[in-house]
Design a protein around this motif. Sequence first.
Motif, PDB file in Angstrom:
ATOM      1  N   MET A   1      75.795  14.008 -43.315  1.00 26.53           N
ATOM      2  CA  MET A   1      75.558  13.167 -43.858  1.00 26.53           C
ATOM      3  C   MET A   1      76.103  12.173 -42.510  1.00 26.53           C
ATOM      4  SD  MET A   1      75.311   9.699 -46.576  1.00 26.53           S
ATOM      5  CE  MET A   1      76.370  10.716 -47.650  1.00 26.53           C
ATOM      6  N   PRO A 262      62.149  11.572 -49.730  1.00 29.36           N
ATOM      7  CA  PRO A 262      63.377  11.420 -49.138  1.00 29.36           C
ATOM      8  C   PRO A 262      63.924  13.325 -48.880  1.00 29.36           C
ATOM      9  CG  PRO A 262      64.042  10.194 -50.616  1.00 29.36           C
ATOM     10  CD  PRO A 262      62.837  10.597 -50.699  1.00 29.36           C
ATOM     11  N   ILE A 266      64.901  13.477 -44.906  1.00 26.32           N
ATOM     12  CA  ILE A 266      66.187  14.569 -44.658  1.00 26.32           C
ATOM     13  C   ILE A 266      66.273  15.594 -44.607  1.00 26.32           C
ATOM     14  CG2 ILE A 266      68.756  14.086 -45.493  1.00 26.32           C
ATOM     15  CD1 ILE A 266      67.835  11.633 -46.704  1.00 26.32           C
ATOM     16  N   ASP A 272      68.067  10.957 -41.298  1.00 25.55           N
ATOM     17  CA  ASP A 272      69.326  10.638 -42.253  1.00 25.55           C
ATOM     18  C   ASP A 272      69.333   9.854 -43.373  1.00 25.55           C
ATOM     19  OD1 ASP A 272      71.297  11.486 -39.862  1.00 25.55           O
ATOM     20  OD2 ASP A 272      70.511   9.923 -38.974  1.00 25.55           O
ATOM     21  N   ASP A 274      65.879   7.117 -45.732  1.00 25.57           N
ATOM     22  CA  ASP A 274      63.984   7.705 -46.347  1.00 25.57           C
ATOM     23  C   ASP A 274      64.687   6.110 -47.240  1.00 25.57           C
ATOM     24  OD1 ASP A 274      61.949   7.460 -46.241  1.00 25.57           O
ATOM     25  OD2 ASP A 274      62.348   9.548 -47.513  1.00 25.57           O
ATOM     26  N   LEU A 328      69.314  16.870 -51.363  1.00 29.09           N
ATOM     27  CA  LEU A 328      70.053  15.947 -50.366  1.00 29.09           C
ATOM     28  C   LEU A 328      70.884  16.667 -49.802  1.00 29.09           C
ATOM     29  CD1 LEU A 328      69.044  12.195 -50.598  1.00 29.09           C
ATOM     30  CD2 LEU A 328      67.632  14.292 -49.988  1.00 29.09           C
ATOM     31  N   LYS A 331      73.373  15.961 -47.083  1.00 30.35           N
ATOM     32  CA  LYS A 331      72.145  15.762 -45.308  1.00 30.35           C
ATOM     33  C   LYS A 331      72.298  14.423 -45.491  1.00 30.35           C
ATOM     34  CE  LYS A 331      70.758  20.242 -44.936  1.00 30.35           C
ATOM     35  NZ  LYS A 331      71.098  21.262 -46.014  1.00 30.35           N
ATOM     36  N   GLY A 332      71.614  13.429 -46.240  1.00 28.87           N
ATOM     37  CA  GLY A 332      71.709  12.267 -46.056  1.00 28.87           C
ATOM     38  C   GLY A 332      71.954  11.815 -47.620  1.00 28.87           C
TER      39      GLY A 332
END
Length: 526
Positions: A1, A262, A266, A272, A274, A328, A331-332
């Motif tokens: 992230m 997302p 992502i 990054d 959503d 996720l 990652k984000g």
Amino acid sequence: MLKWIDNAVFYEIYPTSFYDSNGDGIGDLRGIAEKADYVKSLGVDAVWFNPFFKSPFKDGGYDVADYYEIDKRFGTMEDFEYMVKVFKEKGIKIILDLVIGHTSDKHKWFKKSTLAKKNKYYDYYVWTDDVNTSYPGAIRGLYYRNGGYVPNYYASQPALNYGFNQLDEKAPWKLHYKDERLRPLREEILNIMRFYFDKGIDGFRVDLAGHLIKEGQVFDYDKYYDDYDEKTDGIQWLWGQLLGTIRKEYKDKVFIAEWDIPQLAITKCGFDMDFLTHDTFYFGDLYRNEKDLNLSPYFERGDNYFSPNGKGTLDNFVHYVEYLYGKLGDKGMFTAPTGTHDEVRMSTRKSPDLIKCIFAFMLTLKQVPMIYYGDEIGIEHNYSVSKDGGGKRTGARTPMQWDNGKNRGFSTKKTTYLPTSDKVGQSVAEQEKDKNSILNVVRDLIKIKKWYPALKASSDQTFIEKGYPAVFERTDGKQTITVLINPSDTVINKKVDYSKVIYSQNTQFDKDNITLDKQSFAILLK
Ligand code: NOJ
Ligand code: CA
């Protein structure tokens, strides 16, 4: 992230409605710069601005006529540069709206693409090969070109052409997304990004990010989406190209998708962040459902969780976000905004204490919080206005309320482009004076969020109860914070282990016995 979004709080500004600096009744960029101290005082890190580019405003500026010009209503390119400078000096990041799914039909690219004679812009938009070819939504017969164009949203928003997910023998006009003829448009888009990054901005919120490839996404937004892979190779490829190129040139920039998937935006497309959208099966029963308030419902869902009647549940919402966290990883992160320019105002017909419960939830939840301008003072929806193509959404776009005076301090002009509400108490000046106002509680909550690492987006979260009260724990491994929220009218007693009360509302403590009065919350250090 991306590191800086981990404990960031975002703020959304609809530029037409923030502050009018030159007395013409409409908000502008100098006006926003004048209010930068206020934005700073909230403690937010980044501001997302809805589009302020040249536009006929058939859809609130989401119909861009020139990406390189600031619309006259907002000022000039110099005013934009000045605003960037002022925000940068205060350490606030700037996120612009990249509207690249379509342009306005007044954009010069589109005008040229409508001509009978083939030219450079021939493939910039999605056109059929003959005026008699029918295609769902295609608009035919308006221009000399022998074909019909496919709009995205309104008729005046012709879709830019990033190709189709698949070739179609029966419709040879559908270009494949990898077709070389589509490269020049992608270069244009990258150049727009470069232009604004070079002016010092920090990222983009990308309009319709998931809808750029035609026939590339068939989703049922009322379900989970684990089976998207085959239909979305086009969109994944496209974002691979765009983000793959731009991220090499510019580091640490944030890309926020307007997509509401997302796990795809992502993990597969490289965004990054959503959005989670209010009008969904999982968000709808938080605070967007007005059924229990006897209003004509914007949509039909179950009972609202953030309601005094205490009949709702966080089940759907928590189930869905937990599914997302799993997808996720690091990652984000998604943002579950308090509102946007597209949604009915969250505060509508809710008491200040109930609104504060919503902020306590949103600012301690595992997510990247985003506050829609005016939500921090409880501005309510105006159901009787429609302007600039907004329809019902216009009611969430009324001018910011700065004080209790004329036009609520938004403008010195006799009449403003949209009316301001006359609800007593819903202004910055009035709320500054009261330490328990929504505004000051939001400021406190933001400070807490930024102070305690357990409340970062990357920190863990465990839901213990999803009814009344909602109880959840946040931890970064070193410290653990317990959050209790009771939006209902029922008084609830709870036994909880804690070492320190960080913050609370309508709550009494008797050692480990906690009494949660109506519309209460407590943020406790374990
Ligand atoms: C999403 C934007 O938020 C909305 O305001 C706009 O009308 C559509 N995209 C079309 O651009
Ligand atoms: Ca103005």
